[in-house]
Design an enzyme around this catalytic site. Structure first.
Site, PDB file in Angstrom:
ATOM      1  N   TYR A  58     -10.572   3.792   8.087  1.00  0.00           N
ATOM      2  CA  TYR A  58     -10.112   3.970   6.712  1.00  0.00           C
ATOM      3  C   TYR A  58      -9.097   5.097   6.669  1.00  0.00           C
ATOM      4  O   TYR A  58      -9.316   6.157   7.262  1.00  0.00           O
ATOM      5  CB  TYR A  58     -11.285   4.297   5.776  1.00  0.00           C
ATOM      6  CG  TYR A  58     -11.633   3.105   4.909  1.00  0.00           C
ATOM      7  CD1 TYR A  58     -10.673   2.555   4.064  1.00  0.00           C
ATOM      8  CD2 TYR A  58     -12.898   2.531   4.939  1.00  0.00           C
ATOM      9  CE1 TYR A  58     -10.970   1.452   3.285  1.00  0.00           C
ATOM     10  CE2 TYR A  58     -13.198   1.421   4.163  1.00  0.00           C
ATOM     11  CZ  TYR A  58     -12.220   0.888   3.341  1.00  0.00           C
ATOM     12  OH  TYR A  58     -12.502  -0.201   2.561  1.00  0.00           O
ATOM     13  N   GLU A  60      -6.862   5.843   3.560  1.00  0.00           N
ATOM     14  CA  GLU A  60      -6.142   5.876   2.282  1.00  0.00           C
ATOM     15  C   GLU A  60      -5.246   7.105   2.226  1.00  0.00           C
ATOM     16  O   GLU A  60      -5.682   8.211   2.590  1.00  0.00           O
ATOM     17  CB  GLU A  60      -7.123   5.941   1.100  1.00  0.00           C
ATOM     18  CG  GLU A  60      -7.492   4.591   0.562  1.00  0.00           C
ATOM     19  CD  GLU A  60      -8.923   4.249   0.850  1.00  0.00           C
ATOM     20  OE1 GLU A  60      -9.405   4.675   1.933  1.00  0.00           O
ATOM     21  OE2 GLU A  60      -9.539   3.569   0.012  1.00  0.00           O
ATOM     22  N   ASP A 204      14.509  -9.003  -1.946  1.00  0.00           N
ATOM     23  CA  ASP A 204      13.372  -9.590  -1.234  1.00  0.00           C
ATOM     24  C   ASP A 204      13.951 -10.219   0.034  1.00  0.00           C
ATOM     25  O   ASP A 204      14.465 -11.328   0.024  1.00  0.00           O
ATOM     26  CB  ASP A 204      12.684 -10.641  -2.106  1.00  0.00           C
ATOM     27  CG  ASP A 204      11.454 -11.220  -1.428  1.00  0.00           C
ATOM     28  OD1 ASP A 204      11.326 -11.043  -0.195  1.00  0.00           O
ATOM     29  OD2 ASP A 204      10.620 -11.842  -2.109  1.00  0.00           O
ATOM     30  N   THR A 230       8.448  -9.342   4.508  1.00  0.00           N
ATOM     31  CA  THR A 230       7.305  -9.609   5.380  1.00  0.00           C
ATOM     32  C   THR A 230       7.710  -9.258   6.800  1.00  0.00           C
ATOM     33  O   THR A 230       8.897  -9.200   7.127  1.00  0.00           O
ATOM     34  CB  THR A 230       6.914 -11.096   5.350  1.00  0.00           C
ATOM     35  OG1 THR A 230       8.086 -11.876   5.564  1.00  0.00           O
ATOM     36  CG2 THR A 230       6.276 -11.496   4.045  1.00  0.00           C
ATOM     37  N   LYS A 233       8.057 -13.118   9.922  1.00  0.00           N
ATOM     38  CA  LYS A 233       8.950 -14.285   9.976  1.00  0.00           C
ATOM     39  C   LYS A 233       9.896 -14.109  11.175  1.00  0.00           C
ATOM     40  O   LYS A 233       9.412 -13.963  12.295  1.00  0.00           O
ATOM     41  CB  LYS A 233       9.656 -14.466   8.633  1.00  0.00           C
ATOM     42  CG  LYS A 233       8.654 -14.745   7.480  1.00  0.00           C
ATOM     43  CD  LYS A 233       9.345 -15.106   6.191  1.00  0.00           C
ATOM     44  CE  LYS A 233       8.378 -15.603   5.131  1.00  0.00           C
ATOM     45  NZ  LYS A 233       7.749 -14.545   4.321  1.00  0.00           N
ATOM     46  N   ARG A 239       1.383 -10.492  10.681  1.00  0.00           N
ATOM     47  CA  ARG A 239       1.423 -10.893   9.273  1.00  0.00           C
ATOM     48  C   ARG A 239       1.292  -9.636   8.408  1.00  0.00           C
ATOM     49  O   ARG A 239       0.340  -8.865   8.563  1.00  0.00           O
ATOM     50  CB  ARG A 239       0.264 -11.854   9.005  1.00  0.00           C
ATOM     51  CG  ARG A 239       0.256 -12.500   7.653  1.00  0.00           C
ATOM     52  CD  ARG A 239      -0.576 -13.753   7.670  1.00  0.00           C
ATOM     53  NE  ARG A 239       0.109 -14.768   8.454  1.00  0.00           N
ATOM     54  CZ  ARG A 239       1.084 -15.573   8.002  1.00  0.00           C
ATOM     55  NH1 ARG A 239       1.456 -15.489   6.750  1.00  0.00           N
ATOM     56  NH2 ARG A 239       1.665 -16.434   8.794  1.00  0.00           N
TER      57      ARG A 239
END
Ligand code: DSN
Length: 419
Positions: A58, A60, A204, A230, A233, A239
Site C-alpha cells: 500500500y 497512498e 487523450d 493508456t 497499446k 495495462r
C-alpha cells in the site's frame, strides 16, 4: 537474492481451473492474428514486474509523502518511472498512478472542470471515446458535452468546424484524441482554439502515445495542458494509465489522481510502467514504432486493393477503419467470420454509419501486435487476403482453411516462444 516471482507450477497446483484458462488464452493469442488496434504483446520483463510482490504494498500518496510506512523501495520505482516518462516525452511533470486510460481521463476532468461545466470532445460515433461524453458514461452524465466530428466528404476533423463550435459554446475544456481516428491530429490548431476561447486543452493520446514515444509521429506534449493515455497499446507496457502535464498543473493533476479519484496505487503496475518506458527509449523501439505505421499503411492498401474502403482514404498511424459496406457484410458479421479464421479484430462504427454501433458497417484493424511479432510489409498483404476471404465467405469449411493458414503464418512469427 532469489526473486520470488511468478512460478506457474504453483498456480497449476493450487488452482488448476484458472491456470488452465491462462494457458488457453496464451494459446489463443499466439495461434491467431491479433489485429485489435489497442492491444499488444508485452515483454517478459514487463510481465515479471507485474507479477512481483510490489502488488502487496500500500502506498497512498506520492514518493516521499506516503500515508503508509515501508514505502522506501516502491518510492524508488515510482521516481525512476516519473523521470523516465519526463525524459522520453519531454514533459514537465508525469503521474504514473492512473489505473487505466479512463481513470486518467476522469482525473483530468477532476483537475480542470466541475459537474455541469461545458466540455468539448470528439463524438463517439466519429471515433471518440466513452469518456469523451457518452451519455452512459460519467462524462455525459455529469458534464454538458458539446461534440465535434469529421467532415462527410473526407472523414477528417474539420478545424474550422471545431473552432466554430468552441466559440459558440465556450467550453472550459477541449479534448482531442480518439479511439478510431486513423489520421494525425492538428495539436497546434487545437491549442490555438483552446487559447481563443480560454479552455484547457486535454489530449487523450491513449491510442497513439506509443508512436510518439517512438518518435514516429508528432508529439502533443508541447501543446497540451494535460496528456492522458493508456500504457498497454502501441507503448507495449502493462495495462494501465499515465498523465503528463505542464509544471503549472502538476499539483492539481496529482491531487486529482489521488486522493480525488483513486486510492492506493498499483505499485507493481507502476514498476512495470517504468520498465516499459525504458524499453520505449531504445532505438529498437523507435524502429518498431515506424514499422507499425508502415505495416498499417500496407494492410490498408491490401484491403483497399480488394475493394474495401479505408475511412479517410488511409492511415498515418497504427490503425485503420475500414468501411466494408461494399462486401454486403456488416461489421458484426465480419468480426464473427474473422474470428472463425483465427483473426481477431473488432467491428466498428464508421462516421455517418447507417447501422447501430452493435452491428456497424466497419471493422477496425491495427498493427501493434503483429509488428511486435516481427511481421513486415510482405505479411500485410497475406493478412489482407485472409481478412478479405474470411469476411466475404459464409462457408465454415472456408473459414477452417483460413484458420489453418493463419496459424501457419503466426507460427513463423511466434508471439511468445513455446518452451
Ligand atoms: N477499448 C479501447 C480501444 O479499443 O480503443 C479504448 O478504450
Amino acid at each position: 537474492m532469489v526473486f520470488w516471482g511468478p512460478d506457474f507450477s504453483e498456480l497449476q497446483q493450487e488452482d488448476p481451473e484458472i491456470a488452465e484458462i491462462i494457458l488457453a488464452e496464451l494459446e489463443r493469442a499466439r495461434s491467431g492474428l491479433q489485429l485489435i488496434a489497442s492491444e499488444n504483446f508485452t515483454s517478459p520483463a514487463v510481465l515479471a514486474a507485474l507479477g512481483s510482490t510490489l502488488s502487496n504494498k500500500y502506498a497512498e500518496g506520492y514518493p516521499g509523502k506516503r500515508y503508509y510506512g515501508g514505502c522506501s523501495e516502491v518510492d524508488r520505482a515510482e521516481l525512476i518511472g516519473i523521470e523516465r516518462a519526463k525524459e522520453l516525452f519531454g514533459a514537465e511533470h508525469a503521474n504514473l498512478q492512473p489505473h487505466s486510460g479512463a481513470s486518467a481521463n476522469i482525473a483530468a476532468y477532476g483537475a480542470f472542470v466541475a459537474p455541469g461545466d461545458t466540455v468539448m470532445a470528439m463524438s463517439l460515433s466519429h471515433g471518440g471515446h466513452l469518456t469523451h461524453g457518452s451519455p452512459v458514461n460519467f462524462s455525459g452524465k455529469w458534464f454538458n458535452i458539446v461534440s465535434y466530428g469529421v467532415r462527410p466528404e473526407d472523414d477528417l476533423i474539420d478545424m474550422e468546424e471545431v473552432r466554430r463550435i468552441a466559440i459558440e459554446n465556450k467550453p472550459k475544456m477541449i479534448i482531442c484524441g480518439a479511439t478510431a481516428y486513423p489520421r494525425l491530429i492538428d495539436f497546434a490548431g487545437f491549442r490555438d482554439i483552446a487559447d481563443e476561447v480560454g479552455a484547457i486543452m486535454m489530449v487523450d493520446a491513449a491510442h497513439f502515445i506509443g508512436l510518439v514515444a517512438g518518435k514516429a509521429i508528432p508529439s502533443p506534449v508541447p501543446y497540451a495542458d494535460v496528456v492522458c493515455f493508456t500504457t498497454h497499446k502501441v507503448l507495449r507496457g502493462p495495462r494501465g494509465g499515465m498523465m503528463l502535464c505542464k509544471a503549472e498543473h502538476a499539483a492539481k493533476i496529482d491531487k486529482a489522481v489521488f486522493p480525488m479519484m483513486q486510492g492506493g496505487p498499483l505499485m507493481h503496475a507502476v514498476a512495470a510502467k517504468a520498465v516499459a518506458l525504458k524499453e520505449a527509449s531504445t532505438p529498437e523501439y523507435q524502429a518498431y514504432a515506424k514499422q507499425v505505421i508502415l505495416n498499417a499503411q500496407a494492410l490498408v492498401s491490401g484491403l483497399a486493393d480488394r475493394g474495401m474502403r479505408p475511412v479517410s482514404g488511409g492511415t498515418d498511424t497504427h490503425l485503420a477503419l475500414i468501411d466494408i459496406t461494399s462486401t454486403g457484410v456488416t461489421g458484426a458479421e465480419a468480426e464473427i467470420r474473422c474470428d472463425a479464421g483465427r483473426i481477431t479484430l473488432n467491428k466498428n462504427a464508421i462516421p455517418f454509419d447507417q447501422q447501430p454501433p452493435s452491428i456497424a458497417s466497419g471493422i477496425r484493424v491495427g498493427t501493434p501486435s503483429v509488428t511486435t511479432q516481427g511481421m513486415g510489409i510482405a505479411q500485410m498483404d497475406v493478412i489482407a487476403d485472409l481478412i478479405d476471404r474470411a469476411v466475404r465467405s459464409a462457408d465454415p469449411q472456408e473459414h477452417a482453411v483460413i484458420a489453418k493458414q493463419t496459424e501457419q503464418l503466426v507460427s513463423d512469427f511466434p508471439a511468445y516462444a513455446r518452451g
